[in-house]
Write a protein that holds these residues in place. Sequence first.
Motif, short mmCIF file in Angstrom:
data_model
loop_
_atom_site.label_atom_id
_atom_site.label_comp_id
_atom_site.label_asym_id
_atom_site.label_seq_id
_atom_site.Cartn_x
_atom_site.Cartn_y
_atom_site.Cartn_z
N PHE A 28 -36.97 -9.34 -34.47
CA PHE A 28 -36.82 -10.68 -34.05
C PHE A 28 -36.66 -11.68 -35.15
O PHE A 28 -37.10 -11.16 -36.18
N CYS A 29 -35.30 -12.45 -35.07
CA CYS A 29 -35.00 -13.21 -36.28
C CYS A 29 -35.28 -14.55 -35.96
O CYS A 29 -35.14 -15.16 -35.19
N HIS A 30 -36.09 -15.18 -37.00
CA HIS A 30 -36.77 -16.47 -36.83
C HIS A 30 -35.83 -17.36 -37.73
O HIS A 30 -36.18 -18.48 -37.89
N CYS A 31 -34.64 -16.98 -38.35
CA CYS A 31 -33.86 -17.99 -39.16
C CYS A 31 -33.37 -19.34 -38.24
O CYS A 31 -33.31 -19.18 -37.08
N SER A 32 -33.07 -20.32 -38.89
CA SER A 32 -32.56 -21.53 -38.15
C SER A 32 -31.26 -21.38 -37.53
O SER A 32 -31.14 -22.01 -36.35
N GLN A 33 -30.50 -20.53 -38.32
CA GLN A 33 -29.28 -20.06 -37.27
C GLN A 33 -29.54 -19.65 -35.81
O GLN A 33 -29.05 -19.93 -34.88
N CYS A 34 -30.44 -18.46 -36.06
CA CYS A 34 -30.78 -18.01 -34.90
C CYS A 34 -31.44 -18.89 -33.56
O CYS A 34 -31.22 -18.89 -32.49
N ARG A 35 -32.32 -19.81 -34.53
CA ARG A 35 -33.09 -20.57 -33.50
C ARG A 35 -31.95 -21.81 -32.76
O ARG A 35 -32.26 -22.19 -31.79
#
Length: 123
Positions: A28-35
């Motif tokens: 699960f990636c919580h980076c700003s791009q993924c969000r």
Amino acid sequence: MRARRYTGSCLCGATRFSFTGKLDDLYFCHCSQCRKNYGLYGAFAGIVRGTLIMDKADRLQSYKSSKSTTRTFCGACGSPIAWDRKGYERVHVLMGALDGDIRTTGAKHIHLKDKGGYYRICD
Ligand SMILES: [Zn+2]
Ligand SMILES: [Zn+2]
């Protein structure tokens, strides 16, 4: 988890894909791009390059989200399908695009320092 054949599709059905392998590289990636791209965080499976087969791709579109990263999505409905970064061994498929009942555990969380303050991680 044993290798098996997985199938995936977009929301409208115009894009379909499949691959055979194990779902052993989940995160699960919580980076700003993924969000921004996925609305919350990204849930991915890393698929060995070359095993991902696009079974129906006439509406598939892509764009570069950075110099080295290409993101693919269905051009008819907008569903994200995968992202691919130059130099990486794996292509990263959206868990949400996989069809059927996928039961697996052990996904890791990454880029937690970029996580949004409006949700909690409970595992
Ligand atoms: Zn679609
Ligand atoms: Zn991310």
